[in-house]
Design an enzyme around this catalytic site. Sequence first.
Site, mmCIF file in Angstrom:
data_model
loop_
_atom_site.group_PDB
_atom_site.id
_atom_site.type_symbol
_atom_site.label_atom_id
_atom_site.label_comp_id
_atom_site.label_asym_id
_atom_site.label_seq_id
_atom_site.Cartn_x
_atom_site.Cartn_y
_atom_site.Cartn_z
ATOM 1 N N LYS A 34 13.455 -65.582 -39.007
ATOM 2 C CA LYS A 34 14.508 -66.527 -39.365
ATOM 3 C C LYS A 34 15.727 -66.347 -38.461
ATOM 4 O O LYS A 34 15.860 -65.329 -37.766
ATOM 5 C CB LYS A 34 14.909 -66.347 -40.827
ATOM 6 C CG LYS A 34 15.434 -64.966 -41.178
ATOM 7 C CD LYS A 34 15.716 -64.838 -42.657
ATOM 8 C CE LYS A 34 16.230 -63.437 -42.985
ATOM 9 N NZ LYS A 34 16.602 -63.299 -44.400
ATOM 10 N N TYR A 254 46.599 -61.740 -26.273
ATOM 11 C CA TYR A 254 47.219 -62.535 -27.328
ATOM 12 C C TYR A 254 47.802 -61.639 -28.419
ATOM 13 O O TYR A 254 47.173 -60.696 -28.883
ATOM 14 C CB TYR A 254 46.189 -63.467 -27.962
ATOM 15 C CG TYR A 254 45.755 -64.597 -27.074
ATOM 16 C CD1 TYR A 254 46.661 -65.544 -26.616
ATOM 17 C CD2 TYR A 254 44.421 -64.726 -26.703
ATOM 18 C CE1 TYR A 254 46.257 -66.584 -25.797
ATOM 19 C CE2 TYR A 254 44.003 -65.767 -25.898
ATOM 20 C CZ TYR A 254 44.913 -66.695 -25.446
ATOM 21 O OH TYR A 254 44.517 -67.725 -24.640
#
EC number: 5.1.1.1
Length: 359
Positions: A34, A254
């Site tokens: 999956k 940042y």
Amino acid sequence: MRLAIAEINLQALAHNLAQVKRFAPGCKVMAVLKANAYGHGLVKIAQYLNDADAFAVARIDEALALRAGGLTKPIVLLEGFFHQDDLPILLANNFQTIIHDENQLATLENTSLDAPIACWLKVNTGMHRLGIAPSQFESFYSRLKASQNARDDIKLMTHFSCADDINDEKTAQQIALFNSLADGKNEQHCLANSAGIIAWPKGHGEWIRPGLMLYGVSPMLNGVGQQHGLEPVMRLTTRVIAIRDVDADQCVGYGGRWHSDKPTKLAVVAMGYGDGYPRHAEQGTPVVIKSQRYGIVGSVAMDMITVDIGDNRDNIKVGDEVIMWGPELPVEEIAQCATTIPYELLCNITPRVSYEYQE
């Protein structure tokens, strides 16, 4: 120059499947694929799991992608089906379905089908997510056995919630509850996920369903795959794209999350959350350049990360490879630095990362 690359070692994949079988000799293996094979590439990974007995996916579109890729092994839908119109698709493609609630069972019973479908009856023994209540087991089992739309060999399944913690008694309790329900039913059982395979041999049953451990990653709390004889399948790398001098008392990135306390040099590497690297990786999260560890400084940006390389400018050049995780740097360690789990890191790799499959 190619930048972000996920190198997928298919020999390591084969080794891990063999190791799974050593943990649970004699068991049939349902390989869990999956979420794009946990970020490793659904069809390509399936093509190199020839020794698995079946595949498992979460949803029908994943199963159809495997069939379109030429895979013919049985495929089990771990979430089952969701609409009556799905059932002819399951039948035509030899998909097997989990039955975990009344709506699914009633739909199966009341649909006209040309042949029966292979079903796995899932019981909730303590996960409290999917699965029928223990009190419903006898009724559901009898109805499935009586339905002409369900094959007679009903397989029985549950899912562990705390198998990664060997000190938690809940797994033993789940095994005992499941066994009490299944007692006297001549059916095959499937209980163990990766952690169950490693740590709870009494829960192996006739079928096991390895997921994370196939990809060389430990499913155990604070574990590393190599501790269990597993080999990492993914090696995530990028390149140095710039080297910068930074004076003392300068903020980097940042928000100015990191200040230099002395003059140093930074390597700017082409990797960020736009590639799937965790944005919240803490200061000092390691990368490997030329066999040596260096720490990330500043904020992880969309496309770039800065790494403090100290006075190694003469040793590190633009274009040098940077290992973000892999055999040299366990993804489990990076997950801890980002306060997450390896599953999330592997599944979050984005499409702009190039995949290279190595046989």
